[in-house]
Design a protein around this motif. Sequence first.
Motif, PDB file in Angstrom:
ATOM      1  N   ARG A  35       0.888  -1.049   0.043  1.00  0.00           N
ATOM      2  CA  ARG A  35       0.055  -0.004   0.053  1.00  0.00           C
ATOM      3  C   ARG A  35       0.940   1.154   0.036  1.00  0.00           C
ATOM      4  N   GLY A  36       0.355   2.365  -0.704  1.00  0.00           N
ATOM      5  CA  GLY A  36       1.262   3.594  -0.737  1.00  0.00           C
ATOM      6  C   GLY A  36       0.649   4.279  -1.864  1.00  0.00           C
ATOM      7  N   ASN A  37       1.265   5.609  -1.933  1.00  0.00           N
ATOM      8  CA  ASN A  37       0.807   6.507  -2.860  1.00  0.00           C
ATOM      9  C   ASN A  37       1.414   6.353  -4.326  1.00  0.00           C
ATOM     10  N   SER A  44       4.082   2.822   1.770  1.00  0.00           N
ATOM     11  CA  SER A  44       3.795   3.314   3.146  1.00  0.00           C
ATOM     12  C   SER A  44       4.618   2.565   3.975  1.00  0.00           C
ATOM     13  N   THR A  45       5.063   1.479   3.959  1.00  0.00           N
ATOM     14  CA  THR A  45       5.866   0.496   4.948  1.00  0.00           C
ATOM     15  C   THR A  45       7.174   0.041   4.077  1.00  0.00           C
ATOM     16  N   PRO A  46       8.072  -0.360   4.617  1.00  0.00           N
ATOM     17  CA  PRO A  46       9.409  -0.656   3.988  1.00  0.00           C
ATOM     18  C   PRO A  46       8.923  -2.068   3.195  1.00  0.00           C
ATOM     19  N   LEU A  47       9.662  -1.987   1.885  1.00  0.00           N
ATOM     20  CA  LEU A  47       9.207  -2.994   1.081  1.00  0.00           C
ATOM     21  C   LEU A  47      10.216  -4.243   1.379  1.00  0.00           C
ATOM     22  N   GLY A  48      11.405  -4.119   2.130  1.00  0.00           N
ATOM     23  CA  GLY A  48      12.170  -5.253   2.357  1.00  0.00           C
ATOM     24  C   GLY A  48      12.981  -5.687   1.214  1.00  0.00           C
TER      25      GLY A  48
END
Length: 268
Positions: A72-74, A176-180
């Motif tokens: 999830r993200g922009n 929105s969060t680290p992709l790893g």
Amino acid sequence: MRSFSLLVLCSFSPLLFAADVPGSQDLPIVPRMVDAQIVDYRPAAELERIYPLGSIRKISGQLRFDGQVSARGNVTSVTYELPSEHSSIEAFTAAREALQQQDAGLLFWCQARDCGESSLWANQVFGNAKLYGADDQQAYLLLRLAAPRDNTLVALYSITRGNRKAYLHVEQFEASTPLGELLPTSATLLRELKSTGELDFATLNSAPDETWLRLISRGLNLDTTLRVSISGANAEAWRQALIGQGVRAARLETGSAEGSGLHIELLR
């Protein structure tokens, strides 16, 4: 070193963009092709996004592909209609080279029928009917920007429609969060090697890593006619490890390219 198609990318006078969709703008990371016009623009919006890492097909009404990046993200997207004197693959190549000049890493790259059905990319992946064209006239690439922007992905999709109009779609996704950890496919490594003549792995500066060893060896074995040179602090260790993974010794030489990490160069 990778070349950069400056001849077909640049910013010009404001008159050049007079036909753009109102309120649209370029993405700073991908320069615009000369005389290209923005025909679709979608400003940043928070979405759940899935990017395929394989050829797509529809089975029993469901999209199928071998791998994916889901987060999830922009998302911001720009679709360009290209001038008649430039092909869709030319625009695609110039955009790819511009991103690689910024050290973006390739995750998945396909062209023509290897991508699957254009109608699925246009309508199901990107939700943009303008991108529907001939299956053998398409190309798709997913890249990850270099740190500290490594939670940003860029998707490129180019297509030539039946009416000969060509388009380049550029989509930027900021998670929105680290992709790893995200790894490229072996076929993508091979396509990059054959297209650019080299592979650079700046972080592989120690003993052979098992995961990367499998990816690289599988990529090299997808075309057993290729010969490469291997450079870096642990070049001979990597060469022996690749031989151990089934790459013929006659196809591997120890090179002299300078720099950190592992460097693989195609021998012409």
